[in-house]
Design a protein around this motif. Structure first.
Motif, PDB file in Angstrom:
ATOM      1  N   THR A  52       1.026  -1.543  -0.114  1.00  0.00           N
ATOM      2  CA  THR A  52      -0.026   0.196   0.304  1.00  0.00           C
ATOM      3  C   THR A  52       1.005   1.105   0.046  1.00  0.00           C
ATOM      4  O   THR A  52       2.228   1.274   0.609  1.00  0.00           O
ATOM      5  CB  THR A  52      -0.802  -0.029   1.213  1.00  0.00           C
ATOM      6  N   PHE A  53       0.465   1.944  -1.232  1.00  0.00           N
ATOM      7  CA  PHE A  53       1.218   3.384  -1.009  1.00  0.00           C
ATOM      8  C   PHE A  53       0.908   4.470   0.000  1.00  0.00           C
ATOM      9  O   PHE A  53      -0.268   4.579  -0.496  1.00  0.00           O
ATOM     10  CB  PHE A  53       1.828   3.878  -2.340  1.00  0.00           C
ATOM     11  N   TYR A  54       1.513   5.285   0.196  1.00  0.00           N
ATOM     12  CA  TYR A  54       1.647   6.820   0.930  1.00  0.00           C
ATOM     13  C   TYR A  54       1.866   8.401   0.752  1.00  0.00           C
ATOM     14  O   TYR A  54       3.255   7.662   0.097  1.00  0.00           O
ATOM     15  CB  TYR A  54       1.745   5.929   2.684  1.00  0.00           C
ATOM     16  N   PRO A  55       1.184   8.679   0.733  1.00  0.00           N
ATOM     17  CA  PRO A  55       2.115  10.170   0.270  1.00  0.00           C
ATOM     18  C   PRO A  55       2.421  11.434   1.741  1.00  0.00           C
ATOM     19  O   PRO A  55       3.421  11.916   1.879  1.00  0.00           O
ATOM     20  CB  PRO A  55       0.501  11.063  -0.339  1.00  0.00           C
ATOM     21  N   ALA A  56       2.237  10.577   3.046  1.00  0.00           N
ATOM     22  CA  ALA A  56       2.707  10.670   4.408  1.00  0.00           C
ATOM     23  C   ALA A  56       3.478  10.212   5.584  1.00  0.00           C
ATOM     24  O   ALA A  56       2.747   8.430   4.828  1.00  0.00           O
ATOM     25  CB  ALA A  56       1.905  11.800   4.162  1.00  0.00           C
ATOM     26  N   ILE A  57       4.623   9.846   5.957  1.00  0.00           N
ATOM     27  CA  ILE A  57       5.234   9.138   7.012  1.00  0.00           C
ATOM     28  C   ILE A  57       3.837   8.629   8.182  1.00  0.00           C
ATOM     29  O   ILE A  57       3.293   7.500   8.351  1.00  0.00           O
ATOM     30  CB  ILE A  57       5.930   9.295   7.615  1.00  0.00           C
ATOM     31  N   SER A  58       3.118  10.013   7.855  1.00  0.00           N
ATOM     32  CA  SER A  58       2.268   9.751   9.239  1.00  0.00           C
ATOM     33  C   SER A  58       0.832   9.119   8.772  1.00  0.00           C
ATOM     34  O   SER A  58       0.588   7.994   9.815  1.00  0.00           O
ATOM     35  CB  SER A  58       1.726  11.354   9.312  1.00  0.00           C
ATOM     36  N   ASP A  59       0.722   8.321   7.225  1.00  0.00           N
ATOM     37  CA  ASP A  59       0.087   7.826   7.126  1.00  0.00           C
ATOM     38  C   ASP A  59      -0.200   6.667   7.675  1.00  0.00           C
ATOM     39  O   ASP A  59      -0.344   5.111   7.816  1.00  0.00           O
ATOM     40  CB  ASP A  59      -0.257   8.205   5.853  1.00  0.00           C
ATOM     41  N   CYS A  60       1.999   5.894   6.932  1.00  0.00           N
ATOM     42  CA  CYS A  60       2.065   5.212   7.006  1.00  0.00           C
ATOM     43  C   CYS A  60       2.287   4.177   8.576  1.00  0.00           C
ATOM     44  O   CYS A  60       1.957   3.741   9.204  1.00  0.00           O
ATOM     45  CB  CYS A  60       3.888   5.221   7.311  1.00  0.00           C
ATOM     46  N   LEU A  61       2.174   5.353   9.575  1.00  0.00           N
ATOM     47  CA  LEU A  61       1.969   5.136  11.027  1.00  0.00           C
ATOM     48  C   LEU A  61       0.517   5.135  11.494  1.00  0.00           C
ATOM     49  O   LEU A  61       1.133   3.992  12.081  1.00  0.00           O
ATOM     50  CB  LEU A  61       3.051   6.544  12.160  1.00  0.00           C
ATOM     51  N   ASP A  62      -0.253   5.311  11.544  1.00  0.00           N
ATOM     52  CA  ASP A  62      -1.670   6.010  11.516  1.00  0.00           C
ATOM     53  C   ASP A  62      -2.087   4.511  10.929  1.00  0.00           C
ATOM     54  O   ASP A  62      -2.766   4.508  11.696  1.00  0.00           O
ATOM     55  CB  ASP A  62      -2.174   6.815  10.721  1.00  0.00           C
ATOM     56  N   ALA A  63      -1.837   3.812   9.909  1.00  0.00           N
ATOM     57  CA  ALA A  63      -2.302   2.714   9.637  1.00  0.00           C
ATOM     58  C   ALA A  63      -1.132   1.045  10.534  1.00  0.00           C
ATOM     59  O   ALA A  63      -1.959   0.188  10.106  1.00  0.00           O
ATOM     60  CB  ALA A  63      -2.060   2.005   7.965  1.00  0.00           C
ATOM     61  N   LEU A 193      -4.224  -2.696   3.686  1.00  0.00           N
ATOM     62  CA  LEU A 193      -4.571  -0.948   3.975  1.00  0.00           C
ATOM     63  C   LEU A 193      -4.559  -0.750   4.747  1.00  0.00           C
ATOM     64  O   LEU A 193      -5.183   0.793   5.202  1.00  0.00           O
ATOM     65  CB  LEU A 193      -5.772  -0.344   2.838  1.00  0.00           C
ATOM     66  N   GLY A 194      -3.661  -1.341   5.409  1.00  0.00           N
ATOM     67  CA  GLY A 194      -3.909  -1.463   7.697  1.00  0.00           C
ATOM     68  C   GLY A 194      -4.775  -2.249   7.908  1.00  0.00           C
ATOM     69  O   GLY A 194      -5.714  -2.476   7.352  1.00  0.00           O
ATOM     70  N   PRO A 195      -4.508  -1.943   9.286  1.00  0.00           N
ATOM     71  CA  PRO A 195      -5.679  -2.987  10.655  1.00  0.00           C
ATOM     72  C   PRO A 195      -7.170  -2.312  10.078  1.00  0.00           C
ATOM     73  O   PRO A 195      -7.153  -1.450  10.311  1.00  0.00           O
ATOM     74  CB  PRO A 195      -4.861  -2.757  11.767  1.00  0.00           C
ATOM     75  N   MET A 196      -7.614  -3.009  10.659  1.00  0.00           N
ATOM     76  CA  MET A 196      -9.411  -3.471  10.317  1.00  0.00           C
ATOM     77  C   MET A 196     -10.000  -4.058  11.750  1.00  0.00           C
ATOM     78  O   MET A 196      -9.481  -4.552  11.599  1.00  0.00           O
ATOM     79  CB  MET A 196      -9.893  -3.560   9.208  1.00  0.00           C
ATOM     80  N   GLU A 209     -14.153  -1.548  10.248  1.00  0.00           N
ATOM     81  CA  GLU A 209     -13.975  -0.140   9.572  1.00  0.00           C
ATOM     82  C   GLU A 209     -12.222  -0.349  10.482  1.00  0.00           C
ATOM     83  O   GLU A 209     -11.953  -1.217  10.529  1.00  0.00           O
ATOM     84  CB  GLU A 209     -14.640   0.411  10.887  1.00  0.00           C
ATOM     85  N   PHE A 210     -11.699   0.758   9.491  1.00  0.00           N
ATOM     86  CA  PHE A 210     -10.470   1.003   9.319  1.00  0.00           C
ATOM     87  C   PHE A 210      -9.850   1.326  10.327  1.00  0.00           C
ATOM     88  O   PHE A 210     -11.025   2.259  10.954  1.00  0.00           O
ATOM     89  CB  PHE A 210      -9.783   1.932   8.279  1.00  0.00           C
ATOM     90  N   PHE A 211      -8.468   1.194  11.497  1.00  0.00           N
ATOM     91  CA  PHE A 211      -8.360   0.943  12.249  1.00  0.00           C
ATOM     92  C   PHE A 211      -8.334   2.547  12.827  1.00  0.00           C
ATOM     93  O   PHE A 211      -8.437   3.205  14.156  1.00  0.00           O
ATOM     94  CB  PHE A 211      -7.144   0.715  13.289  1.00  0.00           C
ATOM     95  N   ASP A 212      -7.962   3.562  11.615  1.00  0.00           N
ATOM     96  CA  ASP A 212      -7.986   4.640  12.040  1.00  0.00           C
ATOM     97  C   ASP A 212      -9.051   5.947  12.046  1.00  0.00           C
ATOM     98  O   ASP A 212      -8.619   7.102  12.123  1.00  0.00           O
ATOM     99  CB  ASP A 212      -6.027   5.289  11.493  1.00  0.00           C
ATOM    100  N   GLY A 333     -12.915   6.419   5.017  1.00  0.00           N
ATOM    101  CA  GLY A 333     -11.442   5.475   5.214  1.00  0.00           C
ATOM    102  C   GLY A 333     -10.205   6.501   4.295  1.00  0.00           C
ATOM    103  O   GLY A 333      -8.696   6.302   4.344  1.00  0.00           O
ATOM    104  N   GLY A 334     -10.164   7.340   3.959  1.00  0.00           N
ATOM    105  CA  GLY A 334      -9.176   8.302   3.454  1.00  0.00           C
ATOM    106  C   GLY A 334      -9.897   8.159   2.380  1.00  0.00           C
ATOM    107  O   GLY A 334      -9.375   6.752   1.000  1.00  0.00           O
ATOM    108  N   ILE A 335      -9.494   9.303   1.271  1.00  0.00           N
ATOM    109  CA  ILE A 335      -8.885   8.938  -0.327  1.00  0.00           C
ATOM    110  C   ILE A 335      -8.069   8.681  -1.020  1.00  0.00           C
ATOM    111  O   ILE A 335      -8.468   7.305  -2.267  1.00  0.00           O
ATOM    112  CB  ILE A 335      -9.389  10.485  -0.865  1.00  0.00           C
ATOM    113  N   TRP A 336      -7.236   7.650  -0.356  1.00  0.00           N
ATOM    114  CA  TRP A 336      -6.078   7.207  -1.002  1.00  0.00           C
ATOM    115  C   TRP A 336      -6.627   5.814  -0.645  1.00  0.00           C
ATOM    116  O   TRP A 336      -6.198   4.760  -1.226  1.00  0.00           O
ATOM    117  CB  TRP A 336      -5.350   7.043   0.195  1.00  0.00           C
ATOM    118  N   ARG A 337      -7.112   5.333   0.721  1.00  0.00           N
ATOM    119  CA  ARG A 337      -8.154   4.421   0.320  1.00  0.00           C
ATOM    120  C   ARG A 337      -9.180   3.889  -0.443  1.00  0.00           C
ATOM    121  O   ARG A 337      -8.963   2.947  -1.209  1.00  0.00           O
ATOM    122  CB  ARG A 337      -8.835   3.114   1.669  1.00  0.00           C
TER     123      ARG A 337
END
Length: 354
Positions: A52-63, A193-196, A209-212, A333-337
């Motif tokens: 899964t590709f992210y535009p920000a490090i914070s998105d990676c950590l949030d996921a 796409l991250g934990p659910m 739902e997505f965890f974040d 869950g975010g536009i990127w998802r």
């Protein structure tokens, strides 16, 4: 700086090529390892369906991803910043420590400056980054059936009340409120796409739902009101089926889920949710299209509200709704998802058509 990511196939090819032109602009989270990397990482390349590709490090950590120890994306983002580098090293040395601004000051840094620098570099403050790592440890301990006090210790919280408050903000229910005899169980499911968070009884799925997602606490409380009897940690046969089907879905091998779902909504909302499930994978509709298909062309806003109340992500595919102009619209869950889910389904459609 944030920028619009190209499609995932393009980014995956950049990952395979170790393309350094995306440095500081895109990162990849790998679900099979739980880590995130720079696209130029020299490590062995993962399969596309695990990326899964992210535009920000914070998105990676949030996921829920951890930084790769080989390409060290946090260090790369920090550069040689004399504020960031020693603090990251201190966090790696003691990830369960409950950091406070006083600790930052004791290391010789101005807390306000540290907040600004970390927010600029990573999209979150140093204290937020530290708190997130601790909470993740606590959630894992609770899921394994350990008592709250063990989870509190693993999460590095000195106070049980502080841990309960942090847990409650994320889930909407303090850990002490979970019951061993509850008919509905809560568990985490890792996805590309991250934990659910999944909530299910022995017979039906009630929430996914997505965890974040920020609305998760509200949705859990709303479910509790509709389905009294409490929640407990655990996994039911429904969750086993769901986990297997989600894996097939993200691998591009399944387009329609058979996991039984409980629809907690009005008759109209349930009608909208079923209409969403009838949209073929790889296709999209606007709110207006959906309203017209239901024989209620003037009910566009009501359809949009019903779409927003969906508590079962992916299986009730509200991600297939786009704007009337063809652009992607809001998604909890975010536009990127949303973009990635549509890509997964488009790939499935192309594979079936071939």
């Amino acid at each position: 700086m944030m920028f619009d990511l190209p499609d995932s196939q393009t980014l995956y090819q950049a990952l395979l090529n170790r393309d350094d032109s995306y440095e500081g602009r895109a990162w990849v989270g790998v679900s099979s390892t739980g880590i995130f990397c720079r696209l130029s990482c020299p490590a062995r390349k993962p399969k596309f369906e695990n990326c899964t590709f992210y535009p920000a490090i914070s998105d990676c950590l949030d996921a829920g991803f951890r930084a790769c120890k080989r390409c060290r994306p946090l260090d790369q983002a920090a550069g040689d910043d004399p504020v960031v580098t020693p603090l990251l090293a201190a966090l790696d040395h003691d990830p369960s420590r409950r950091w406070r601004e006083a600790d930052v000051a004791q290391m010789g840094f101005d807390p306000s400056n540290v907040r600004r620098v970390f927010k600029r570099q990573f999209g979150m403050t140093f204290l937020e980054m530290a708190r997130q790592r601790r909470l993740r440890e606590g959630f894992t301990t609770l899921k394994e059936g350990a008592p709250v006090i063990a989870a509190q210790i693993d999460a590095g919280f000195d106070s049980a009340s502080a841990f309960r408050a942090a847990f409650g903000r994320r889930i909407g229910l303090a850990p002490g409120q979970f019951r061993a005899d509850a008919l509905m169980k809560v568990d985490w499911i890792d996805t590309p796409l991250g934990p659910m968070v999944a909530i299910a009884c022995q017979h039906q799925l009630h929430l996914l739902e997505f965890f974040d997602r920020k609305a998760l606490p509200t949705e859990v409380r709303r479910l509790q009101e509709r389905q009294p009897g409490g929640l407990g940690f655990g996994r039911t046969p429904v969750m086993e089926q769901l986990t297997a089907e989600l894996a097939q879905f993200f691998a591009g091998e399944l387009s329609r889920f058979e996991t039984p779902c409980a629809f907690h909504g009005t008759a109209f909302e349930q009608e909208v949710w079923r209409a969403l499930q009838d949209i073929p994978a790889g296709q999209t509709r606007s709110y207006g299209d959906l309203a017209t298909g239901l024989g209620r062309p003037s009910a566009t806003r009501a359809v949009a509200r019903a779409n927003g109340k969906n508590q079962i992500a992916i299986l009730i595919p509200c991600h297939r709704i786009i704007g009337a102009d063809g652009n992607l619209t809001g998604y909890g869950g975010g536009i990127w998802r949303k973009r990635r889910l549509i890509e997964v389904e488009t790939t499935y459609k192309e594979r079936v058509s071939a």
